[in-house]
Enzyme design. Structure first.
Site, PDB file in Angstrom:
ATOM      1  N   GLY A 183      24.409 -10.868  -9.809  1.00 33.24           N
ATOM      2  CA  GLY A 183      23.927 -11.057  -8.451  1.00 33.24           C
ATOM      3  C   GLY A 183      22.835 -12.105  -8.420  1.00 33.24           C
ATOM      4  O   GLY A 183      21.723 -11.846  -8.884  1.00 33.24           O
ATOM      5  N   HIS A 184      23.137 -13.294  -7.933  1.00 34.68           N
ATOM      6  CA  HIS A 184      22.139 -14.345  -7.799  1.00 34.68           C
ATOM      7  C   HIS A 184      21.537 -14.275  -6.394  1.00 34.68           C
ATOM      8  O   HIS A 184      22.243 -14.439  -5.409  1.00 34.68           O
ATOM      9  CB  HIS A 184      22.767 -15.716  -8.043  1.00 34.68           C
ATOM     10  CG  HIS A 184      23.105 -15.958  -9.479  1.00 34.68           C
ATOM     11  ND1 HIS A 184      23.789 -17.076  -9.916  1.00 34.68           N
ATOM     12  CD2 HIS A 184      22.840 -15.235 -10.584  1.00 34.68           C
ATOM     13  CE1 HIS A 184      23.926 -17.017 -11.228  1.00 34.68           C
ATOM     14  NE2 HIS A 184      23.365 -15.904 -11.648  1.00 34.68           N
ATOM     15  N   ASP A 213      19.335 -11.862 -15.495  1.00 34.98           N
ATOM     16  CA  ASP A 213      18.374 -11.531 -14.429  1.00 34.98           C
ATOM     17  C   ASP A 213      17.106 -12.368 -14.515  1.00 34.98           C
ATOM     18  O   ASP A 213      16.026 -11.939 -14.125  1.00 34.98           O
ATOM     19  CB  ASP A 213      18.002 -10.032 -14.456  1.00 34.98           C
ATOM     20  CG  ASP A 213      19.211  -9.130 -14.452  1.00 34.98           C
ATOM     21  OD1 ASP A 213      20.072  -9.315 -13.577  1.00 34.98           O
ATOM     22  OD2 ASP A 213      19.314  -8.247 -15.333  1.00 34.98           O
ATOM     23  N   GLN A 244      24.612 -13.663 -16.386  1.00 36.98           N
ATOM     24  CA  GLN A 244      24.003 -12.997 -17.533  1.00 36.98           C
ATOM     25  C   GLN A 244      23.111 -13.965 -18.327  1.00 36.98           C
ATOM     26  O   GLN A 244      22.587 -14.904 -17.768  1.00 36.98           O
ATOM     27  CB  GLN A 244      25.078 -12.352 -18.428  1.00 36.98           C
ATOM     28  CG  GLN A 244      25.756 -11.137 -17.832  1.00 36.98           C
ATOM     29  CD  GLN A 244      26.971 -11.503 -17.007  1.00 36.98           C
ATOM     30  OE1 GLN A 244      27.723 -12.406 -17.315  1.00 36.98           O
ATOM     31  NE2 GLN A 244      27.186 -10.774 -15.917  1.00 36.98           N
ATOM     32  N   LYS A 290      18.135 -17.179 -12.238  1.00 41.06           N
ATOM     33  CA  LYS A 290      18.942 -18.411 -12.264  1.00 41.06           C
ATOM     34  C   LYS A 290      19.416 -18.812 -10.876  1.00 41.06           C
ATOM     35  O   LYS A 290      19.559 -19.999 -10.582  1.00 41.06           O
ATOM     36  CB  LYS A 290      20.153 -18.217 -13.182  1.00 41.06           C
ATOM     37  CG  LYS A 290      19.797 -17.985 -14.635  1.00 41.06           C
ATOM     38  CD  LYS A 290      21.034 -17.885 -15.510  1.00 41.06           C
ATOM     39  CE  LYS A 290      21.888 -16.670 -15.193  1.00 41.06           C
ATOM     40  NZ  LYS A 290      21.195 -15.395 -15.431  1.00 41.06           N
TER      41      LYS A 290
END
Length: 423
Positions: free
Chosen positions: A40-41, A13, A222, A16
């Site tokens: 979730g990006h 988180d 991650q 990225k």
């Protein structure tokens, strides 16, 4: 030109998605190398937030080839929904996306048993998406891969064997009773035909792209402290989230990697259970959580919040061989009068400078704090290093000095252009 790898230098988180999105403008091919749809990006375009769970963040750039590697586990229904959502927003996806034939599938029985396991003592706090159990089948050599979607008999037989084993291990999971190999095949085939034009030999495509002088960016999910081998085991993800997993997860040799970029927030967060030495008391954490909108992009669950942990960052720099660092969310600290940083730990009366591997020793660590004065002015409009408040520059320089890795980019907002470079 060798590959560049972007890796999370904390517990995930770190932002990225935004960084990969920004970097993708300078790369020809962007490939995802591990993880599943629990990640979730978030990428912002024209004021709209797109949350990418499996598709590489480079998809937002027209003309870029995007690949999903063998190290990723795939929920076909979720992948289809994600692609259709992007295409509904006017983003061209399918002609530019390739999916490895060797990527493993997340199937309904994986989700059923993972959700059941989270109610058992010792649960680690997963998202219940079936990712861990898909990786478990992969390691046990009982998994089903993308290529198995096109061999009915083999698929049905292996699914039946997996169901038989899981019914014995999880006798109380009613969902398993109604499942059988044939029905799983029928349900999965609805997406298999749709996916078939995108199935690719990702390893070969990347090898040939590099041979033609094309630039390649590898992204994961991650962060280092959740790496299966080097993270806070057992409170980790189920795949190699560190940079060494990048070439493995796309089928390249380690010599293909030429640069590793670590992404860290200006503070720290983590989700799920496990040690978190620099965690704030909840009243402070809630203040930071609201300011930084620290809620999971996939699940919406609130993240645990803390101050920046330099001992963990030094560890991440060593594990990944970081060449440079990107600091995100500096602007979230704009309002703080004082900022704390964990510069080291005390463990059994001894000062240690690097995070120890595994959860048990880290749980016994107590942070050694250093305090910095806040800058109490907005950095959101800053686009040059020299225009940052002096206190913010000193804070960043302290991070750089302590980690031993140069800071090359700083993010000061969620928008794509809200950042400054330093070369």
């Amino acid at each position: 030109m060798p590959c560049t790898v972007v890796v999370g230098a904390q517990w995930g988180d770190e932002g990225k998605g935004k960084i990969v999105d920004a970097l993708s403008a300078d790369f020809d091919v962007i490939a995802r190398y591990q993880g599943g749809p629990n990640a979730g990006h978030s990428v912002i375009r024209a004021g709209r937030t797109h949350v990418l769970h499996t598709v590489p963040s480079g998809i937002m750039h027209a003309g870029r080839q995007c690949l999903i590697g063998n190290g990723v586990v795939i929920d076909l229904e979720r992948l289809r929904q994600e692609i259709e959502s992007l295409e509904a927003a006017g983003i061209d996806v399918r002609p530019r996306l390739g999916v490895s034939h060797a990527a493993h599938l997340i199937l309904p029985y994986h989700r059923a048993v993972e959700q059941a396991s989270e109610s058992r003592p010792g649960a680690i706090g997963t998202t219940g998406r079936g990712i861990g159990y898909a990786y478990r089948d992969k390691a046990a050599r009982t998994g089903l891969r993308i290529e198995d979607l096109y061999d009915r008999d083999a698929f049905v037989a292996q699914a039946e064997r997996n169901l038989e084993r899981l019914r014995l291990e999880f006798p109380g999971v009613d969902e398993l009773v109604g499942m059988d190999g044939a029905s799983l095949w029928n349900d999965t085939r609805r997406n298999a035909g749709w996916l078939e034009p995108m199935v690719a030999d990702v390893s070969l495509e990347l090898h040939e792209a590099l041979g033609r002088g094309r630039s390649v960016l590898l992204e994961g999910a991650q962060g280092t402290m959740l790496d299966l081998d080097h993270g806070t085991y057992p409170y980790v993800t189920s795949s190699p989230a560190s940079a060494a997993g990048a070439p493995l997860g796309v089928g390249l040799g380690p010599g293909a990697v030429g640069c590793v970029i670590g992404v860290t927030k200006a503070y720290a967060t983590r989700v799920g259970h496990g040690p978190f030495p620099s965690e704030m008391p909840e009243d402070e954490a809630e203040h930071l959580r609201r300011a930084g909108e620290e809620y999971g992009a996939t699940t919406g669950r609130p993240r645990r919040c803390g101050w920046l942990d330099l001992a963990a960052l030094r560890y991440a720099a060593r594990i990944n061989g970081l060449d440079e660092i990107v600091v995100t969310k500096l602007d979230i600290l704009d309002q703080f009068e004082e900022i704390q940083v964990a510069v080291a730990y005390e463990l059994l009366g001894e000062r240690i400078e690097h995070a120890p591997a595994g959860a048990r020793r880290l749980e016994a660590c107590r942070p050694v704090w250093r305090r910095f004065p806040g800058w109490r002015t907005s950095t959101r409009g800053v686009r040059r290093w020299e225009d940052l408040p002096a206190a913010a520059q000193r804070y960043l320089e302290a991070i750089e000095h302590a980690s031993g890795v140069p800071i090359r980019r700083v993010s000061v907002g969620a928008e794509m252009d809200a950042e400054l470079s330093r070369r």
